[in-house]
Write a protein that holds these residues in place. Structure first.
Motif, PDB file in Angstrom:
ATOM      1  N   ILE A   7       5.406  16.113   0.292  1.00 46.02           N
ATOM      2  CA  ILE A   7       5.908  17.046   1.305  1.00 46.02           C
ATOM      3  C   ILE A   7       4.843  17.274   2.369  1.00 46.02           C
ATOM      4  CG2 ILE A   7       6.652  19.428   1.720  1.00 46.02           C
ATOM      5  CD1 ILE A   7       7.935  19.337  -1.096  1.00 46.02           C
ATOM      6  N   GLU A   8       3.600  17.424   1.924  1.00 48.32           N
ATOM      7  CA  GLU A   8       2.492  17.623   2.864  1.00 48.32           C
ATOM      8  C   GLU A   8       2.375  16.438   3.829  1.00 48.32           C
ATOM      9  OE1 GLU A   8      -1.601  19.742   1.915  1.00 48.32           O
ATOM     10  OE2 GLU A   8      -1.506  17.737   1.077  1.00 48.32           O
ATOM     11  N   ARG A   9       2.473  15.216   3.302  1.00 48.04           N
ATOM     12  CA  ARG A   9       2.380  14.006   4.120  1.00 48.04           C
ATOM     13  C   ARG A   9       3.545  13.933   5.102  1.00 48.04           C
ATOM     14  NH1 ARG A   9      -1.259   9.918   5.061  1.00 48.04           N
ATOM     15  NH2 ARG A   9      -0.633   8.122   3.909  1.00 48.04           N
ATOM     16  N   PHE A  10       4.732  14.263   4.606  1.00 49.21           N
ATOM     17  CA  PHE A  10       5.918  14.254   5.461  1.00 49.21           C
ATOM     18  C   PHE A  10       5.743  15.220   6.624  1.00 49.21           C
ATOM     19  CE2 PHE A  10       9.890  16.370   6.589  1.00 49.21           C
ATOM     20  CZ  PHE A  10      10.622  15.298   7.056  1.00 49.21           C
ATOM     21  N   MET A  11       5.305  16.447   6.319  1.00 48.58           N
ATOM     22  CA  MET A  11       5.150  17.455   7.368  1.00 48.58           C
ATOM     23  C   MET A  11       4.028  17.089   8.334  1.00 48.58           C
ATOM     24  SD  MET A  11       5.876  20.859   5.092  1.00 48.58           S
ATOM     25  CE  MET A  11       5.552  22.005   6.409  1.00 48.58           C
ATOM     26  N   ALA A  12       2.966  16.475   7.831  1.00 52.40           N
ATOM     27  CA  ALA A  12       1.839  16.089   8.681  1.00 52.40           C
ATOM     28  C   ALA A  12       2.217  14.986   9.666  1.00 52.40           C
ATOM     29  CB  ALA A  12       0.661  15.643   7.828  1.00 52.40           C
ATOM     30  N   ASP A  39       5.419  14.557  10.868  1.00 51.85           N
ATOM     31  CA  ASP A  39       6.626  14.925  11.600  1.00 51.85           C
ATOM     32  C   ASP A  39       6.209  15.470  12.963  1.00 51.85           C
ATOM     33  OD1 ASP A  39       8.840  16.348  12.696  1.00 51.85           O
ATOM     34  OD2 ASP A  39       9.726  16.503  10.702  1.00 51.85           O
ATOM     35  N   ARG A  40       6.330  14.665  13.985  1.00 49.43           N
ATOM     36  CA  ARG A  40       5.870  15.046  15.326  1.00 49.43           C
ATOM     37  C   ARG A  40       6.623  16.240  15.889  1.00 49.43           C
ATOM     38  NH1 ARG A  40       5.278   8.975  17.653  1.00 49.43           N
ATOM     39  NH2 ARG A  40       3.280   8.515  16.662  1.00 49.43           N
ATOM     40  N   GLY A  41       7.907  16.316  15.622  1.00 50.81           N
ATOM     41  CA  GLY A  41       8.691  17.447  16.101  1.00 50.81           C
ATOM     42  C   GLY A  41       8.200  18.753  15.495  1.00 50.81           C
ATOM     43  N   PHE A  42       7.917  18.735  14.205  1.00 45.25           N
ATOM     44  CA  PHE A  42       7.397  19.923  13.534  1.00 45.25           C
ATOM     45  C   PHE A  42       6.038  20.303  14.110  1.00 45.25           C
ATOM     46  CE2 PHE A  42       4.658  21.532  10.033  1.00 45.25           C
ATOM     47  CZ  PHE A  42       5.234  22.784   9.898  1.00 45.25           C
ATOM     48  N   ALA A  43       5.166  19.318  14.289  1.00 45.22           N
ATOM     49  CA  ALA A  43       3.822  19.590  14.820  1.00 45.22           C
ATOM     50  C   ALA A  43       3.910  20.215  16.211  1.00 45.22           C
ATOM     51  CB  ALA A  43       2.993  18.318  14.861  1.00 45.22           C
ATOM     52  N   LYS A  44       4.785  19.686  17.037  1.00 47.47           N
ATOM     53  CA  LYS A  44       4.931  20.198  18.409  1.00 47.47           C
ATOM     54  C   LYS A  44       5.447  21.633  18.392  1.00 47.47           C
ATOM     55  CE  LYS A  44       6.563  17.510  21.698  1.00 47.47           C
ATOM     56  NZ  LYS A  44       7.503  16.737  22.538  1.00 47.47           N
ATOM     57  N   MET A  45       6.455  21.906  17.577  1.00 44.39           N
ATOM     58  CA  MET A  45       7.022  23.251  17.520  1.00 44.39           C
ATOM     59  C   MET A  45       6.035  24.232  16.880  1.00 44.39           C
ATOM     60  SD  MET A  45      10.874  22.154  16.540  1.00 44.39           S
ATOM     61  CE  MET A  45      11.708  23.703  16.749  1.00 44.39           C
ATOM     62  N   ARG A  46       5.292  23.788  15.883  1.00 45.43           N
ATOM     63  CA  ARG A  46       4.299  24.649  15.233  1.00 45.43           C
ATOM     64  C   ARG A  46       3.186  25.000  16.215  1.00 45.43           C
ATOM     65  NH1 ARG A  46       0.977  23.058   9.773  1.00 45.43           N
ATOM     66  NH2 ARG A  46       0.109  25.109   9.390  1.00 45.43           N
ATOM     67  N   HIS A  47       2.741  24.001  16.971  1.00 45.61           N
ATOM     68  CA  HIS A  47       1.692  24.229  17.962  1.00 45.61           C
ATOM     69  C   HIS A  47       2.176  25.215  19.035  1.00 45.61           C
ATOM     70  CE1 HIS A  47      -1.730  23.495  20.536  1.00 45.61           C
ATOM     71  NE2 HIS A  47      -0.913  23.216  21.530  1.00 45.61           N
ATOM     72  N   ALA A  48       3.409  25.041  19.486  1.00 43.96           N
ATOM     73  CA  ALA A  48       3.964  25.929  20.508  1.00 43.96           C
ATOM     74  C   ALA A  48       4.068  27.354  19.980  1.00 43.96           C
ATOM     75  CB  ALA A  48       5.332  25.426  20.954  1.00 43.96           C
ATOM     76  N   ALA A  49       4.485  27.510  18.726  1.00 47.83           N
ATOM     77  CA  ALA A  49       4.610  28.844  18.137  1.00 47.83           C
ATOM     78  C   ALA A  49       3.249  29.507  18.007  1.00 47.83           C
ATOM     79  CB  ALA A  49       5.293  28.758  16.775  1.00 47.83           C
ATOM     80  N   ARG A  50       2.244  28.749  17.618  1.00 45.09           N
ATOM     81  CA  ARG A  50       0.898  29.303  17.488  1.00 45.09           C
ATOM     82  C   ARG A  50       0.333  29.673  18.849  1.00 45.09           C
ATOM     83  NH1 ARG A  50      -1.943  25.579  12.849  1.00 45.09           N
ATOM     84  NH2 ARG A  50      -0.865  26.538  11.114  1.00 45.09           N
ATOM     85  N   SER A  51       0.609  28.859  19.842  1.00 43.69           N
ATOM     86  CA  SER A  51       0.112  29.143  21.197  1.00 43.69           C
ATOM     87  C   SER A  51       0.689  30.446  21.720  1.00 43.69           C
ATOM     88  CB  SER A  51       0.462  28.010  22.146  1.00 43.69           C
ATOM     89  OG  SER A  51      -0.201  26.828  21.767  1.00 43.69           O
ATOM     90  N   LYS A 105       0.859  -1.193   0.000  1.00 46.16           N
ATOM     91  CA  LYS A 105       0.000   0.000   0.000  1.00 46.16           C
ATOM     92  C   LYS A 105       0.889   1.235   0.000  1.00 46.16           C
ATOM     93  CE  LYS A 105      -4.140   1.882   1.421  1.00 46.16           C
ATOM     94  NZ  LYS A 105      -4.617   2.631   0.302  1.00 46.16           N
ATOM     95  N   LEU A 106       0.687   2.135  -0.950  1.00 47.06           N
ATOM     96  CA  LEU A 106       1.461   3.365  -1.015  1.00 47.06           C
ATOM     97  C   LEU A 106       0.921   4.377  -0.015  1.00 47.06           C
ATOM     98  CD1 LEU A 106       1.840   3.795  -4.874  1.00 47.06           C
ATOM     99  CD2 LEU A 106       3.442   2.779  -3.271  1.00 47.06           C
ATOM    100  N   LYS A 107       1.783   5.265   0.455  1.00 44.30           N
ATOM    101  CA  LYS A 107       1.373   6.274   1.432  1.00 44.30           C
ATOM    102  C   LYS A 107       0.493   7.348   0.814  1.00 44.30           C
ATOM    103  CE  LYS A 107       4.907   5.808   4.842  1.00 44.30           C
ATOM    104  NZ  LYS A 107       5.217   6.463   6.083  1.00 44.30           N
ATOM    105  N   LEU A 108       0.646   7.608  -0.476  1.00 43.10           N
ATOM    106  CA  LEU A 108      -0.168   8.624  -1.134  1.00 43.10           C
ATOM    107  C   LEU A 108      -1.405   7.992  -1.727  1.00 43.10           C
ATOM    108  CD1 LEU A 108       2.313  10.913  -3.080  1.00 43.10           C
ATOM    109  CD2 LEU A 108       1.157  11.372  -0.945  1.00 43.10           C
ATOM    110  N   GLY A 109      -2.514   8.660  -1.571  1.00 45.94           N
ATOM    111  CA  GLY A 109      -3.759   8.223  -2.183  1.00 45.94           C
ATOM    112  C   GLY A 109      -4.095   9.143  -3.339  1.00 45.94           C
ATOM    113  N   PRO A 110      -5.380   9.291  -3.658  1.00 48.58           N
ATOM    114  CA  PRO A 110      -5.778  10.189  -4.741  1.00 48.58           C
ATOM    115  C   PRO A 110      -5.321  11.622  -4.465  1.00 48.58           C
ATOM    116  CG  PRO A 110      -7.625   8.860  -3.980  1.00 48.58           C
ATOM    117  CD  PRO A 110      -6.502   8.626  -3.031  1.00 48.58           C
TER     118      PRO A 110
END
Length: 86
Positions: free
Chosen positions: A54-59, A61-73, A3-8
């Protein structure tokens, strides 16, 4: 079959940028598009895979999500809700 990671691929208004890819990565991108095309029964343009990859990779990436959330907060006033779709 694997199963590939990318769908439609979604149809969205793009922003045009130019990138240079190493030749080996370009060959892999072409191979991925061919496999995805066989799986989906539709021809896939290799360049159209770059943004979803790239979108899937960033989605995922837990480190990115954590830092993005902290920056938004830090940038939101106390008691305000995050933007819709978040």
């Amino acid at each position: 079959m694997a199963k590939l990671k990318l769908g439609p691929l979604e149809d969205d208004k793009p922003v045009k940028i130019s990138v240079e890819l190493p030749a080996a990565l370009h060959r892999d991108l072409i191979a991925y598009a061919e496999i995805l095309g066989r799986e989906s029964g539709q021809a896939v343009e290799p360049a159209k895979l770059i943004a979803p990859m790239i979108e899937r990779f960033m989605a995922t990436d837990r480190g990115f999500a954590k830092m993005r959330h902290a920056a938004r907060s830090r940038s939101q006033p106390a008691g305000s809700a995050p933007p819709r779709g978040e």
